[in-house]
Design a protein around this motif. Structure first.
Motif, mmCIF file in Angstrom:
data_model
loop_
_atom_site.group_PDB
_atom_site.id
_atom_site.type_symbol
_atom_site.label_atom_id
_atom_site.label_comp_id
_atom_site.label_asym_id
_atom_site.label_seq_id
_atom_site.Cartn_x
_atom_site.Cartn_y
_atom_site.Cartn_z
ATOM 1 N N ARG A 129 0.827 -1.205 0.000
ATOM 2 C CA ARG A 129 0.000 0.000 0.000
ATOM 3 C C ARG A 129 0.861 1.255 0.000
ATOM 4 N N ILE A 130 1.989 1.215 0.699
ATOM 5 C CA ILE A 130 2.922 2.349 0.704
ATOM 6 C C ILE A 130 3.494 2.559 -0.698
ATOM 7 N N MET A 131 3.925 1.488 -1.338
ATOM 8 C CA MET A 131 4.506 1.594 -2.680
ATOM 9 C C MET A 131 3.481 2.100 -3.699
ATOM 10 N N ILE A 132 2.245 1.665 -3.579
ATOM 11 C CA ILE A 132 1.197 2.131 -4.481
ATOM 12 C C ILE A 132 1.024 3.633 -4.351
ATOM 13 N N LEU A 133 0.902 4.116 -3.115
ATOM 14 C CA LEU A 133 0.738 5.554 -2.884
ATOM 15 C C LEU A 133 1.955 6.326 -3.374
ATOM 16 N N ALA A 134 3.143 5.842 -3.050
ATOM 17 C CA ALA A 134 4.369 6.530 -3.467
ATOM 18 C C ALA A 134 4.489 6.583 -4.988
ATOM 19 N N ASP A 135 4.151 5.494 -5.656
ATOM 20 C CA ASP A 135 4.247 5.443 -7.115
ATOM 21 C C ASP A 135 3.272 6.423 -7.763
ATOM 22 N N ILE A 136 2.049 6.458 -7.270
ATOM 23 C CA ILE A 136 1.057 7.390 -7.834
ATOM 24 C C ILE A 136 1.474 8.826 -7.567
ATOM 25 N N PHE A 137 1.912 9.118 -6.334
ATOM 26 C CA PHE A 137 2.328 10.472 -5.986
ATOM 27 C C PHE A 137 3.491 10.916 -6.863
ATOM 28 N N GLU A 138 4.475 10.043 -7.030
ATOM 29 C CA GLU A 138 5.642 10.387 -7.841
ATOM 30 C C GLU A 138 5.246 10.609 -9.297
ATOM 31 N N ALA A 139 4.359 9.792 -9.800
ATOM 32 C CA ALA A 139 3.916 9.948 -11.187
ATOM 33 C C ALA A 139 3.199 11.279 -11.396
ATOM 34 N N LEU A 177 -5.721 12.221 -5.258
ATOM 35 C CA LEU A 177 -5.516 11.174 -4.259
ATOM 36 C C LEU A 177 -6.708 11.049 -3.316
ATOM 37 N N ASP A 178 -7.331 12.167 -2.976
ATOM 38 C CA ASP A 178 -8.523 12.120 -2.118
ATOM 39 C C ASP A 178 -9.661 11.360 -2.805
ATOM 40 N N PHE A 179 -9.858 11.601 -4.104
ATOM 41 C CA PHE A 179 -10.877 10.852 -4.846
ATOM 42 C C PHE A 179 -10.537 9.362 -4.879
ATOM 43 N N MET A 180 -9.257 9.064 -5.074
ATOM 44 C CA MET A 180 -8.848 7.659 -5.107
ATOM 45 C C MET A 180 -9.076 6.990 -3.751
ATOM 46 N N ALA A 181 -8.802 7.717 -2.670
ATOM 47 C CA ALA A 181 -9.040 7.172 -1.329
ATOM 48 C C ALA A 181 -10.533 6.985 -1.085
ATOM 49 N N LYS A 182 -11.327 7.936 -1.525
ATOM 50 C CA LYS A 182 -12.782 7.843 -1.364
ATOM 51 C C LYS A 182 -13.325 6.628 -2.099
ATOM 52 N N ASP A 183 -12.747 6.325 -3.248
ATOM 53 C CA ASP A 183 -13.168 5.178 -4.048
ATOM 54 C C ASP A 183 -12.471 3.880 -3.628
ATOM 55 N N SER A 184 -11.721 3.931 -2.520
ATOM 56 C CA SER A 184 -10.995 2.764 -1.977
ATOM 57 C C SER A 184 -9.948 2.214 -2.939
ATOM 58 N N GLU A 185 -9.423 3.076 -3.783
ATOM 59 C CA GLU A 185 -8.353 2.659 -4.692
ATOM 60 C C GLU A 185 -6.994 2.726 -4.002
ATOM 61 N N ILE A 186 -6.877 3.597 -3.013
ATOM 62 C CA ILE A 186 -5.672 3.680 -2.187
ATOM 63 C C ILE A 186 -6.105 3.747 -0.731
ATOM 64 N N ASP A 187 -5.177 3.527 0.162
ATOM 65 C CA ASP A 187 -5.441 3.490 1.594
ATOM 66 C C ASP A 187 -5.632 4.914 2.134
ATOM 67 N N ALA A 188 -6.831 5.222 2.595
ATOM 68 C CA ALA A 188 -7.149 6.570 3.083
ATOM 69 C C ALA A 188 -6.361 6.928 4.344
ATOM 70 N N ASP A 189 -6.177 5.973 5.245
ATOM 71 C CA ASP A 189 -5.416 6.242 6.466
ATOM 72 C C ASP A 189 -3.956 6.524 6.144
ATOM 73 N N LEU A 190 -3.410 5.785 5.210
ATOM 74 C CA LEU A 190 -2.031 6.004 4.793
ATOM 75 C C LEU A 190 -1.883 7.359 4.116
ATOM 76 N N LEU A 191 -2.855 7.742 3.310
ATOM 77 C CA LEU A 191 -2.827 9.054 2.669
ATOM 78 C C LEU A 191 -2.859 10.163 3.715
ATOM 79 N N ASP A 192 -3.704 10.036 4.716
ATOM 80 C CA ASP A 192 -3.753 11.034 5.790
ATOM 81 C C ASP A 192 -2.422 11.125 6.526
ATOM 82 N N PHE A 193 -1.827 9.974 6.801
ATOM 83 C CA PHE A 193 -0.524 9.957 7.463
ATOM 84 C C PHE A 193 0.525 10.658 6.594
#
Length: 75
Positions: free
Chosen positions: A12-22, A43-59
């Protein structure tokens, strides 16, 4: 196609990092770098749609890691 229970934290960390970097990368000739406000809107829309981890995004949003990355790569 995997759900959150099928992904370990590291995945989940790698997914978020990869999307953010892209989204923030300036070395992609086919698109312009997005502003952080745009990146977090996506990223907020992706978290809302459960595509990425919302708690990890908040962190990530509130951590020093984001500030360090921005200083080194976005200024």
């Amino acid at each position: 196609g995997l759900n959150a229970e099928q992904l370990v934290l590291e995945d989940r960390i790698m997914i978020l990092a990869d999307i953010f970097e892209a989204l923030t990368s300036s070395d992609r000739p086919y698109k312009k770098t997005k502003k952080l406000s745009e990146v977090f809107r996506i990223l907020d829309f992706m978290a809302k749609d459960s595509e990425i981890d919302a708690d990890l995004l908040d962190f990530f949003r509130t951590s020093d890691v984001l500030l360090e990355y921005a200083k080194e790569n976005l200024l």
